[in-house]
Design an enzyme around this catalytic site. Structure first.
Site, short mmCIF file in Angstrom:
data_model
loop_
_atom_site.label_atom_id
_atom_site.label_comp_id
_atom_site.label_asym_id
_atom_site.label_seq_id
_atom_site.Cartn_x
_atom_site.Cartn_y
_atom_site.Cartn_z
N ILE A 59 0.69 -1.21 -0.11
CA ILE A 59 0.08 -0.08 0.03
C ILE A 59 1.02 1.24 0.10
CG2 ILE A 59 -2.09 -0.85 0.95
CD1 ILE A 59 -1.10 0.15 3.73
N ALA B 212 -5.74 -3.88 4.04
CA ALA B 212 -4.59 -4.16 4.11
C ALA B 212 -3.81 -3.68 5.54
CB ALA B 212 -3.60 -3.77 3.31
N ALA B 213 -3.50 -4.52 6.56
CA ALA B 213 -3.02 -4.35 7.84
C ALA B 213 -2.47 -5.37 8.72
CB ALA B 213 -4.30 -3.67 8.67
N ARG B 214 -1.51 -5.16 9.64
CA ARG B 214 -1.25 -6.02 10.53
C ARG B 214 -2.34 -6.13 11.52
NH1 ARG B 214 3.77 -8.44 9.30
NH2 ARG B 214 4.46 -7.59 7.40
N SER B 215 -2.67 -7.14 11.99
CA SER B 215 -3.71 -7.34 13.02
C SER B 215 -3.64 -8.27 14.12
CB SER B 215 -5.03 -7.69 12.10
OG SER B 215 -4.91 -8.73 11.42
N PHE C 285 -16.37 -6.24 14.92
CA PHE C 285 -16.23 -7.13 16.24
C PHE C 285 -15.51 -8.25 15.68
CE2 PHE C 285 -17.85 -4.53 19.73
CZ PHE C 285 -17.85 -3.32 18.88
N TYR D 175 -2.26 -2.15 18.35
CA TYR D 175 -3.24 -2.54 17.04
C TYR D 175 -4.05 -1.48 17.19
CZ TYR D 175 -6.73 -4.87 14.58
OH TYR D 175 -7.87 -5.26 13.55
N ARG E 142 -5.38 -14.16 28.49
CA ARG E 142 -4.45 -13.43 27.67
C ARG E 142 -4.36 -12.02 27.84
NH1 ARG E 142 -6.04 -14.68 21.38
NH2 ARG E 142 -7.63 -12.84 22.01
N HIS F 78 -7.34 -16.38 16.41
CA HIS F 78 -8.52 -16.52 16.77
C HIS F 78 -9.26 -17.73 17.17
CE1 HIS F 78 -8.89 -12.60 13.89
NE2 HIS F 78 -8.63 -12.64 15.02
N1 NAD Z 1 -10.48 -10.72 11.64
C1 NAD Z 1 -11.06 -9.90 12.47
O1 NAD Z 1 -12.02 -10.51 13.37
C2 NAD Z 1 -11.00 -8.32 12.46
C3 NAD Z 1 -11.72 -7.79 13.25
C4 NAD Z 1 -11.61 -6.16 13.28
C5 NAD Z 1 -10.91 -5.80 12.10
N2 NAD Z 1 -10.24 -6.48 11.40
C6 NAD Z 1 -9.45 -5.86 10.21
O2 NAD Z 1 -9.91 -6.22 8.95
C7 NAD Z 1 -8.81 -6.28 8.04
C8 NAD Z 1 -8.54 -7.75 7.34
O3 NAD Z 1 -8.68 -8.50 8.45
P1 NAD Z 1 -8.13 -10.12 8.08
O4 NAD Z 1 -8.53 -10.81 9.21
O5 NAD Z 1 -8.69 -10.46 6.88
O6 NAD Z 1 -6.68 -10.28 7.97
P2 NAD Z 1 -5.65 -10.89 6.88
O7 NAD Z 1 -4.34 -10.84 7.36
O8 NAD Z 1 -6.32 -12.12 6.53
O9 NAD Z 1 -5.65 -9.91 5.80
C9 NAD Z 1 -4.76 -8.73 5.54
C10 NAD Z 1 -4.14 -8.85 4.03
O10 NAD Z 1 -3.63 -7.48 3.87
C11 NAD Z 1 -2.19 -7.91 3.36
N3 NAD Z 1 -1.18 -6.67 3.64
C12 NAD Z 1 -0.68 -6.69 5.00
N4 NAD Z 1 0.06 -5.25 4.96
C13 NAD Z 1 0.11 -5.05 3.66
C14 NAD Z 1 0.79 -4.02 2.95
N5 NAD Z 1 1.39 -3.29 3.50
N6 NAD Z 1 0.42 -3.95 1.71
C15 NAD Z 1 -0.51 -4.67 0.97
N7 NAD Z 1 -1.25 -5.72 1.51
C16 NAD Z 1 -0.70 -5.87 2.87
C17 NAD Z 1 -1.79 -9.19 3.82
O11 NAD Z 1 -0.99 -10.12 2.77
C18 NAD Z 1 -3.25 -9.77 3.72
O12 NAD Z 1 -3.68 -10.55 2.59
C19 NAD Z 1 -7.77 -5.80 8.90
O13 NAD Z 1 -7.52 -4.55 8.55
C20 NAD Z 1 -7.91 -5.98 10.25
O14 NAD Z 1 -7.25 -5.06 10.93
C21 NAD Z 1 -10.06 -7.77 11.03
O1 GDU Z 2 -6.94 -20.14 21.52
C1 GDU Z 2 -7.74 -19.15 22.00
C2 GDU Z 2 -8.21 -18.30 21.26
C3 GDU Z 2 -9.09 -17.20 21.78
N1 GDU Z 2 -9.79 -17.32 23.01
C4 GDU Z 2 -10.47 -16.57 23.64
O2 GDU Z 2 -11.58 -16.17 22.71
C5 GDU Z 2 -11.97 -14.96 22.52
C6 GDU Z 2 -12.04 -14.21 21.38
O3 GDU Z 2 -10.59 -14.30 20.85
P1 GDU Z 2 -10.28 -14.02 19.45
O4 GDU Z 2 -8.71 -14.12 19.31
O5 GDU Z 2 -10.75 -15.03 18.31
O6 GDU Z 2 -10.74 -12.62 19.03
P2 GDU Z 2 -10.48 -11.13 19.71
O7 GDU Z 2 -11.74 -10.87 20.72
O8 GDU Z 2 -9.28 -10.93 20.65
O9 GDU Z 2 -10.18 -10.12 18.75
C7 GDU Z 2 -11.12 -9.56 17.91
O10 GDU Z 2 -11.53 -8.36 18.51
C8 GDU Z 2 -10.55 -7.51 18.70
C9 GDU Z 2 -11.27 -6.24 19.46
O11 GDU Z 2 -10.71 -6.36 20.87
C10 GDU Z 2 -9.91 -7.25 17.26
O12 GDU Z 2 -10.79 -6.19 16.67
C11 GDU Z 2 -9.35 -8.17 16.71
O13 GDU Z 2 -9.00 -7.98 15.25
C12 GDU Z 2 -10.40 -9.51 16.49
O14 GDU Z 2 -10.00 -10.45 15.87
C13 GDU Z 2 -11.20 -14.08 23.65
O15 GDU Z 2 -11.72 -14.02 25.02
C14 GDU Z 2 -9.80 -15.05 23.58
O16 GDU Z 2 -8.97 -14.72 25.02
C15 GDU Z 2 -9.28 -18.67 23.79
O17 GDU Z 2 -9.59 -18.56 24.83
N2 GDU Z 2 -8.45 -19.48 23.16
#
Ligand code: NAD
Ligand code: GDU
Length: 315
Positions: free
Chosen positions: A52, A69-72, A164, A136, A274, A182
């Site tokens: 990006i 696109a992000a680290r998450s 969420f 994050y 955690r 997750h």
């Molecule tokens: N999964 C969730 O529950 C959750 C919850 C809240 C917010 N989000 C947000 O949603 C978005 C997508 O999450 P996801 O679970 O699909 O993650 P993911 O890691 O599967 O997808 C992220 C993608 O972005 C790409 N990427 C990362 N850095 C980049 C860069 N600098 N340039 C180009 N590409 C790059 C990665 O290769 C990957 O394909 C993220 O921004 C994350 O913070 C996810």
């Molecule tokens: O192996 C596991 C994994 C998770 N958990 C628990 O399960 C719940 C859900 O955990 P996840 O890791 O699945 O999700 P989070 O709630 O930590 O994270 C989500 O919510 C966050 C907001 O706080 C961010 O948005 C993040 O990107 C999104 O994935 C948490 O209580 C966690 O402690 C376990 O007990 N065991």
């Protein structure tokens, strides 16, 4: 529309890209494959491998950007905060500058419940305090702040969706994170035999069964909200919406549903808390329902788990 989907080789971005292609949009995916998979980019979308921070050429002719696109990883963000500030905030600012240079004035952004931190009340509404408890969440909140500023200063039109807990699958598109933190995918990996047991992170929270409560939303329902958000982008405005189902499930309840769906006894091992996990995170999505007409179609936790299981076990 001609659209750029950053992070479209990742879990959520690939599902949104697929729904956009199905709706007839012309989609380019920009992804550096740091956590994504090239084979997740849907047929019918153009794929550009890159960061990006160098979005210039991929933005040619684009009318709007959907920015995933992000680290998450929360834990990684605590260990390596610089990585999160540079990728999530720095990377997004570079993208916004490139958009400005190319005259692209519309963006839909993946924000997160982590922007709120430890909530004062449940369910969380968009006007509640934002006090992130890790880099994050802080980096995502900083992007939200920048979007508000760019809307006011430059007439950018932006919508932030604060997800969420996203789960489930869309056809074959499922969570495939190399480092999987997750809950639902980790529980299901016990049923496939990839893991021996699942860890329950803490049983001493102030909840009915002592385990954390989260609001799980189906990735397909979440993706559909992006199509509505795209239509709702208004130049000069930054709109923010929560996205969840408004119902919380505890870690133990999720594990029970996974046992029912898979027919596997899924051993669970109780471990310590955690760091940084709030006890309860539940969204009020009333605003997006009222303003954009969004409604979940697969809200039941059973459907969410069943779709994730079908995609995982069907491979
Ligand atoms: N999964 C969730 O529950 C959750 C919850 C809240 C917010 N989000 C947000 O949603 C978005 C997508 O999450 P996801 O679970 O699909 O993650 P993911 O890691 O599967 O997808 C992220 C993608 O972005 C790409 N990427 C990362 N850095 C980049 C860069 N600098 N340039 C180009 N590409 C790059 C990665 O290769 C990957 O394909 C993220 O921004 C994350 O913070 C996810
Ligand atoms: O192996 C596991 C994994 C998770 N958990 C628990 O399960 C719940 C859900 O955990 P996840 O890791 O699945 O999700 P989070 O709630 O930590 O994270 C989500 O919510 C966050 C907001 O706080 C961010 O948005 C993040 O990107 C999104 O994935 C948490 O209580 C966690 O402690 C376990 O007990 N065991």
């Amino acid at each position: 529309m001609r659209l750029l989907v950053t992070g479209g080789a990742g879990y959520i971005g690939s599902v949104v890209a697929a729904q956009l292609v199905e709706a007839g949009h012309e989609v380019t995916v920009l992804d550096d494959l740091s956590t994504g998979h090239a084979d997740a980019v849907p047929e019918g979308a153009r794929f550009v491998e890159g960061s990006i921070t160098e979005a210039g050429d991929a933005l040619a002719g684009v009318e709007a950007v959907l920015h995933f696109a992000a680290r998450s990883l929360v834990g990684e963000s605590v260990e390596k905060p610089g990585l999160y500030w540079s990728h999530n905030l720095g990377g997004t600012l570079a993208l916004l500058e490139a958009m400005h240079e190319r005259g692209v004035r519309r963006i839909v952004f993946s924000s997160t419940a982590a922007t709120y931190g430890e909530p004062e009340r449940s369910p969380i509404v968009e006007s509640d305090p934002t006090r992130p408890t890790n880099p994050y969440g802080a980096s995502k909140l900083a992007v939200d702040t920048a979007l508000t500023a760019y809307a006011g200063l430059r007439g950018l039109g932006a919508v932030s969706l604060r997800y969420f807990n996203v789960a489930g699958a869309y056809g074959r598109l499922r969570e495939r994170h190399t480092v999987e933190t997750h809950l639902i995918p980790n529980v299901l990996k016990v049923a496939t035999g990839e893991r021996e047991s699942v860890s329950v992170f803490g049983t001493d929270y102030p909840t009915a069964d002592g385990t954390c409560v989260r609001d799980y939303i189906h990735v397909s329902d979440l993706a559909r909200a992006h199509l509505l958000a795209l239509d709702a982008v208004t130049e000069g405005q930054h709109k923010i919406y929560n996205l969840g189902n408004g119902t919380g499930f505890s870690v133990q309840e999720v594990i029970s549903v996974c046992r029912e769906v898979t027919g596997h006894d899924i051993p669970a091992v109780v471990g310590p808390r955690r760091a940084g996990d709030p006890a309860v995170l539940v969204a009020s999505s009333e605003k997006i329902q009222r303003e954009l007409g969004w409604k979940a179609e697969r809200a039941s936790i059973r459907d969410i788990v069943a779709d994730a299981w079908d995609a995982l076990s069907g491979e």
